[in-house]
Enzyme design. Structure first.
Site, PDB file in Angstrom:
ATOM      1  N   ASP A   1      10.130   5.635 -13.583  1.00 21.93           N
ATOM      2  CA  ASP A   1      10.306   5.217 -12.189  1.00 21.93           C
ATOM      3  C   ASP A   1      11.112   3.917 -12.097  1.00 21.93           C
ATOM      4  O   ASP A   1      10.740   2.997 -11.367  1.00 21.93           O
ATOM      5  CB  ASP A   1       8.952   5.053 -11.503  1.00 21.93           C
ATOM      6  CG  ASP A   1       9.060   5.136  -9.978  1.00 21.93           C
ATOM      7  OD1 ASP A   1      10.119   5.572  -9.483  1.00 21.93           O
ATOM      8  OD2 ASP A   1       8.096   4.764  -9.281  1.00 21.93           O
TER       9      ASP A   1
ATOM     10  N   PHE B   1      -0.644   5.997  -3.641  1.00 25.60           N
ATOM     11  CA  PHE B   1      -1.466   5.859  -4.837  1.00 25.60           C
ATOM     12  C   PHE B   1      -2.602   4.857  -4.638  1.00 25.60           C
ATOM     13  O   PHE B   1      -3.498   4.769  -5.455  1.00 25.60           O
ATOM     14  CB  PHE B   1      -0.611   5.424  -6.017  1.00 25.60           C
ATOM     15  CG  PHE B   1       0.371   6.477  -6.459  1.00 25.60           C
ATOM     16  CD1 PHE B   1      -0.008   7.494  -7.309  1.00 25.60           C
ATOM     17  CD2 PHE B   1       1.679   6.451  -6.007  1.00 25.60           C
ATOM     18  CE1 PHE B   1       0.888   8.469  -7.707  1.00 25.60           C
ATOM     19  CE2 PHE B   1       2.583   7.419  -6.391  1.00 25.60           C
ATOM     20  CZ  PHE B   1       2.189   8.431  -7.242  1.00 25.60           C
ATOM     21  N   GLY B   2      -2.567   4.065  -3.586  1.00 28.01           N
ATOM     22  CA  GLY B   2      -3.592   3.054  -3.367  1.00 28.01           C
ATOM     23  C   GLY B   2      -2.974   1.779  -2.833  1.00 28.01           C
ATOM     24  O   GLY B   2      -1.883   1.791  -2.248  1.00 28.01           O
ATOM     25  N   GLU B   3      -3.662   0.671  -3.048  1.00 24.64           N
ATOM     26  CA  GLU B   3      -3.206  -0.621  -2.558  1.00 24.64           C
ATOM     27  C   GLU B   3      -3.025  -1.613  -3.703  1.00 24.64           C
ATOM     28  O   GLU B   3      -3.613  -1.442  -4.778  1.00 24.64           O
ATOM     29  CB  GLU B   3      -4.193  -1.197  -1.541  1.00 24.64           C
ATOM     30  CG  GLU B   3      -4.234  -0.456  -0.218  1.00 24.64           C
ATOM     31  CD  GLU B   3      -5.122  -1.147   0.804  1.00 24.64           C
ATOM     32  OE1 GLU B   3      -4.614  -1.581   1.850  1.00 24.64           O
ATOM     33  OE2 GLU B   3      -6.341  -1.251   0.543  1.00 24.64           O
ATOM     34  N   THR B   4      -2.236  -2.647  -3.437  1.00 27.88           N
ATOM     35  CA  THR B   4      -2.020  -3.713  -4.404  1.00 27.88           C
ATOM     36  C   THR B   4      -2.391  -5.034  -3.747  1.00 27.88           C
ATOM     37  O   THR B   4      -1.983  -5.306  -2.615  1.00 27.88           O
ATOM     38  CB  THR B   4      -0.547  -3.757  -4.855  1.00 27.88           C
ATOM     39  OG1 THR B   4      -0.172  -2.483  -5.382  1.00 27.88           O
ATOM     40  CG2 THR B   4      -0.339  -4.809  -5.936  1.00 27.88           C
TER      41      THR B   4
ATOM     42  N   SER C   1       0.847  -1.188   0.000  1.00 25.68           N
ATOM     43  CA  SER C   1       0.000   0.000   0.000  1.00 25.68           C
ATOM     44  C   SER C   1       0.879   1.233   0.000  1.00 25.68           C
ATOM     45  O   SER C   1       2.042   1.194   0.415  1.00 25.68           O
ATOM     46  CB  SER C   1      -0.930   0.008   1.223  1.00 25.68           C
ATOM     47  OG  SER C   1      -0.176  -0.006   2.420  1.00 25.68           O
ATOM     48  N   GLY C   2       0.326   2.340  -0.471  1.00 24.42           N
ATOM     49  CA  GLY C   2       1.076   3.583  -0.547  1.00 24.42           C
ATOM     50  C   GLY C   2       0.143   4.734  -0.871  1.00 24.42           C
ATOM     51  O   GLY C   2      -1.088   4.620  -0.786  1.00 24.42           O
TER      52      GLY C   2
END
Length: 536
Positions: free
Chosen positions: A140, A21-24, A18-19
């Site tokens: 990135d 930008f959202g979650e994975t 998670s971060g």
């Protein structure tokens, strides 16, 4: 535990990260016969505004189409399976790659040799050539965004910055769209990217710093810069690197984009020796230039462990005022000494070369080509794959019926066999070829784990499976005991199709195996989990 479904289709197994930008998530596609695993990335727009939301949705669809095209044209970019919008949040459904990030690999195994970094660059630069040919700058590239796939040890490029940038779209007072942040990672992105003007050479800059991190363990923030040029000073952290390869990396990370390689193709050609890269001028030659390698360093780098360089001796001249018979006697003694020394060296070299070497591999597939694997060790912790880790050969008089290499091979076979042993086709024959004694009774025989799975219409599905390191090995006659660290991702599916959470885990364990040699074939006779080292 409440089951979570996304888009009424994807059953979430666990959160991967998670971060901002959202979650994975790691999820399973319930509408595919295979129950295919996939990675779902949840992306959250930066503002809750109807006008901005419509603009973001249009750009999200466009970027998803680009990701679909990229993944379809290279097997080193995750394929895009689907995308959808749910509760005003955006989701990408991508191929699940079994592996570790380059950052995780380095933390676990240690720094890489120059040869491994060269192979890594040789494998990933063609991917960048392909991406750039589509007019796309990744923006990135860093050790966390490069996955090393377990199946073939190839680097896979993940987390393109374009979608993240879309999620940070805003609208100014004049009605024009803008981005709230610059996409990239501080330290790994060059100056032109930090002001929002990335070029293809920006990705090469990030890749060059990633390679330097693999060689030195230093992130860009830990490196000094030359005050006259603004270039990084790093060579004193990698004294064994060849000057030509150091020059290549220096050109890739030049502070100004005009001084870097113009394209990924040009950098790849320079790496393969098809072009000669000019040396980057530096004002601090004491720190930047390579010191001369000692003869010991040169032997470790350029030759395999155990190799003995030819014995050489400078010519001997006879003293003056000496008779011919005296000269003959002396020269005869010298020649005899040479013969004896030569026989001694040959015997030592043969015994060294005959000593079996153990390399911990992740599967029963051929040895990896991208990343150096750890040497099996009897110490309490795994040995990182650095040029200093040359294991001295054992005495040729000490031999064992079960070698360490044979022990590692049978454990790797066992790990790989689980996918077809504890799931259809429930291959009992393969299990019988690997196990004996208590291990056979617990896993293959009547009343075993395999029997229970079949009788209850259940099965295991495995994700990551790898043998991380050898902690200890003791052999005596036809028996041996080996302790290894193993990482495994396993999910138990019950007869009703639901996941048994208690028997599902992704952990790293210390496991002790008992081995037995039967008619020349090494088998696992028993094994026990000593302790859980890490669980996620």
């Amino acid at each position: 535990m409440t089951l979570v479904f996304l888009n009424n289709r994807y059953q979430v197994i666990r959160v991967l990260g998670s971060g901002g930008f959202g979650e994975t998530f790691l999820a399973e596609d319930t509408q595919m016969p295979s129950g295919r695993r996939c990675v779902i990335k949840q992306l959250k727009p930066v503002v809750d505004n109807p006008e901005v939301y419509q603009l973001v949705q249009e750009r999200f669809q466009r970027e998803a189409a680009i990701l679909e095209e990229l993944g379809g044209g290279s097997n080193q970019i995750p394929r895009l399976y689907a995308y959808f919008v749910e509760k005003q949040e955006f989701y990408l459904v991508q191929e699940y790659i079994e592996g570790q990030t380059l950052a995780q690999k380095l933390q676990q195994y240690g720094l890489l040799r120059e040869s491994s970094v060269r192979e890594f660059l040789t494998s990933i630069l063609p991917v960048m050539v392909y991406v750039h040919s589509k007019g796309i700058v990744h923006r990135d590239i860093k050790p966390e965004n490069i996955l090393i796939r377990i199946s073939d040890n190839k680097p896979v490029l993940i987390d393109f910055g374009a979608v993240k940038e879309t999620m940070r779209t805003m609208v100014t007072a004049t009605g024009n769209s803008s981005r709230s942040i610059v996409i990239g990672t501080p330290g790994f992105m060059p100056s032109e990217q930090s002001v929002g003007r990335p070029v293809f050479a920006s990705d090469l800059y990030s890749l060059g710093l990633t390679a330097i991190y693999a060689l030195t363990g230093k992130i860009p923030q830990q490196l000094q810069t030359d005050p006259a040029t603004g270039d990084f000073v790093w060579r004193h952290y990698a004294l064994s690197i060849s000057p030509s390869f150091a020059n290549l990396l220096d050109k890739a990370i030049a502070s100004h984009s005009r001084d870097r390689y113009s394209s990924a193709k040009e950098m790849l050609q320079a790496l393969q020796g098809r072009t000669i890269s000019p040396t980057v001028t530096a004002s601090s030659p004491t720190l930047i230039s390579d010191p001369p390698l000692s003869s010991q360093q040169q032997t470790v780098i350029s030759t395999p462990p155990g190799y003995q360089p030819p014995y050489t001796q400078p010519p001997i001249s006879a003293p003056k005022n000496m008779g011919d018979w005296q000269k003959a006697v002396i020269m005869g003694g010298v020649i005899g000494s040479f013969v004896i020394a030569g026989l001694w060296l040959t015997r030592g070299q043969q015994s060294t070369q005959s000593e079996p070497k153990t390399t911990v591999t992740q599967s029963i597939s051929p040895a990896p080509t991208v990343l150096a694997q750890p040497q099996a060790s009897s110490n309490a912790s795994p040995q990182p794959p650095s040029v200093q880790n040359v294991i001295p050969p054992k005495s040729p008089s000490v031999t064992a019926a079960i070698s360490r290499q044979a022990a590692v091979e049978v454990i790797n076979k066992w790990i790989a066999a689980k996918k077809v042993l504890f799931a259809p086709p429930f291959n009992r024959q393969l299990g019988a070829e690997i196990t004996t004694g208590e291990a056979y009774r617990k896993n293959i025989g009547s009343g075993s784990s395999l029997d229970w799975l079949q009788n209850n219409n259940s099965y295991y599905r495995y994700g990551v499976q790898r043998l991380d390191s050898v902690e200890s090995f003791v052999a005596s006659g036809d028996q041996a005991t080996i302790e290894v660290i193993v990482t495994e991702d396993r999910t138990l599916y019950k007869g009703d199709g639901n996941i048994d959470r208690e028997s599902t885990a992704f952990d790293t364990r210390l496991v002790r195996y008992s081995l037995l040699s039967e008619t020349g074939q090494v088998k696992i006779s028993d094994y026990n989990s000593v302790k859980v080292l890490h669980k996620s």
